[in-house]
Scaffold this motif. Sequence first.
Motif, short mmCIF file in Angstrom:
data_model
loop_
_atom_site.label_atom_id
_atom_site.label_comp_id
_atom_site.label_asym_id
_atom_site.label_seq_id
_atom_site.Cartn_x
_atom_site.Cartn_y
_atom_site.Cartn_z
N SER A 1 -3.26 -5.66 -7.49
CA SER A 1 -3.58 -4.25 -7.24
C SER A 1 -4.01 -3.49 -8.49
CB SER A 1 -2.36 -3.53 -6.65
OG SER A 1 -2.01 -4.10 -5.42
N LEU A 2 -3.72 -4.03 -9.67
CA LEU A 2 -4.01 -3.31 -10.91
C LEU A 2 -5.50 -3.06 -11.08
CD1 LEU A 2 -1.63 -4.97 -13.53
CD2 LEU A 2 -1.48 -2.63 -12.61
N ARG A 3 -5.83 -1.86 -11.49
CA ARG A 3 -7.20 -1.47 -11.81
C ARG A 3 -7.29 -1.16 -13.29
NH1 ARG A 3 -8.07 -3.93 -8.17
NH2 ARG A 3 -8.28 -3.34 -6.01
N VAL A 4 -8.48 -1.16 -13.84
CA VAL A 4 -8.68 -0.89 -15.25
C VAL A 4 -8.03 0.45 -15.62
CG1 VAL A 4 -10.44 -0.36 -17.01
CG2 VAL A 4 -10.76 -2.31 -15.45
N GLU A 5 -8.18 1.46 -14.76
CA GLU A 5 -7.63 2.79 -15.06
C GLU A 5 -6.11 2.80 -15.16
OE1 GLU A 5 -8.84 5.40 -11.90
OE2 GLU A 5 -7.88 4.18 -10.36
N ASN A 6 -5.44 1.77 -14.63
CA ASN A 6 -3.98 1.70 -14.73
C ASN A 6 -3.52 1.35 -16.14
OD1 ASN A 6 -4.20 0.24 -11.54
ND2 ASN A 6 -3.27 2.24 -11.90
N VAL A 7 -4.39 0.70 -16.92
CA VAL A 7 -3.97 0.25 -18.25
C VAL A 7 -4.77 0.86 -19.40
CG1 VAL A 7 -3.08 -1.95 -17.36
CG2 VAL A 7 -5.41 -1.85 -18.25
N SER B 1 1.65 2.89 -8.16
CA SER B 1 1.76 3.79 -7.00
C SER B 1 2.46 3.06 -5.85
CB SER B 1 0.38 4.26 -6.56
OG SER B 1 -0.34 3.18 -5.99
N SER B 2 2.91 3.83 -4.88
CA SER B 2 3.62 3.24 -3.74
C SER B 2 2.73 2.27 -2.97
CB SER B 2 4.15 4.34 -2.82
OG SER B 2 3.09 5.17 -2.38
N ALA B 3 1.40 2.47 -3.00
CA ALA B 3 0.49 1.56 -2.30
C ALA B 3 0.42 0.19 -2.97
CB ALA B 3 -0.91 2.17 -2.25
N MET B 4 0.79 0.12 -4.24
CA MET B 4 0.68 -1.13 -5.01
C MET B 4 1.94 -1.99 -4.93
SD MET B 4 -0.95 0.65 -8.39
CE MET B 4 -1.41 -0.78 -9.34
N THR B 5 3.06 -1.42 -4.51
CA THR B 5 4.34 -2.11 -4.63
C THR B 5 4.91 -2.54 -3.28
OG1 THR B 5 5.62 -0.09 -4.48
CG2 THR B 5 4.92 -0.76 -6.69
N LYS B 6 5.81 -3.47 -3.34
CA LYS B 6 6.55 -3.88 -2.15
C LYS B 6 7.52 -2.76 -1.80
CE LYS B 6 9.62 -7.55 -0.57
NZ LYS B 6 10.35 -8.75 -0.96
N GLY B 7 7.64 -2.44 -0.56
CA GLY B 7 8.55 -1.39 -0.14
C GLY B 7 8.04 0.00 -0.41
N ALA B 8 6.78 0.12 -0.82
CA ALA B 8 6.13 1.41 -1.06
C ALA B 8 6.94 2.32 -1.97
CB ALA B 8 5.82 2.10 0.27
N LYS B 9 7.48 1.73 -3.07
CA LYS B 9 8.26 2.51 -4.02
C LYS B 9 7.49 2.63 -5.32
CE LYS B 9 12.43 2.38 -4.81
NZ LYS B 9 13.75 2.09 -5.31
N GLN B 10 7.12 3.85 -5.67
CA GLN B 10 6.44 4.07 -6.95
C GLN B 10 7.39 3.73 -8.09
OE1 GLN B 10 5.89 8.14 -8.06
NE2 GLN B 10 4.35 7.66 -9.60
N ARG B 11 6.84 3.11 -9.16
CA ARG B 11 7.64 2.88 -10.36
C ARG B 11 6.74 2.80 -11.57
NH1 ARG B 11 7.42 -2.64 -8.87
NH2 ARG B 11 7.37 -4.09 -10.62
#
Length: 197
Positions: free
Chosen positions: A49-55, A69-79
């Motif tokens: 899910s990582l995009r260039v803008e994330n790093v 973001s919650s869309a990127m993680t298991k269980g929709a938990k932002q971290r």
Amino acid sequence: MKEGKAKVFTEQELRRTLRVISKKSHAKRNTALLWCSFGLGLRAKELASLRVENVLGADDQLLEEINLSSAMTKGAKQRFVYLTNSSLTEALGSYLAERQTQEGILFNPQAALFISQKGGAFTPNTLQQLFHRLFTEAKIQGASSHSGRRTFATTLIEKGADIKAVSRLMGHSSISMTAQYVEDNPLRLKEICRKLF
């Protein structure tokens, strides 16, 4: 392999895998992937899910923190995870520099961070297959794409991080979930008992 049961690597096994990767095609990408798995505790879904803008920031410098973001993680938990380990940032910077040289253009911020051999984004499944191949080539038994995540948690605990902090970095809703990821090291347990009184 059942999640949570993947092999926890020793430092020697991680170094051996990195050495094997360094001699193969896509060495810089695969090294960066390995460091993001082992150094950030990311799942295959999160890596895909990582995009260039994330790093990368607007100044094309690596950010110190990645907002998952919650869309990127298991269980929709932002971290948040942190790009503060020098081995990790060196590997990621080297991969991005190589990619920019090959593509000869400025990065599209929405482009996938990790590009497959076919030039597109990885799916979680194709990343799991890639990790399996890399670990097989390094002759590491019982390893999977989840090994980096388990090794991340175990190593942090062994180095004295408190389980609450590790739980937050892992994105777990409970400390008991994090405890399942940590592999007991008999030598560490003996040392703990030795220092009891």
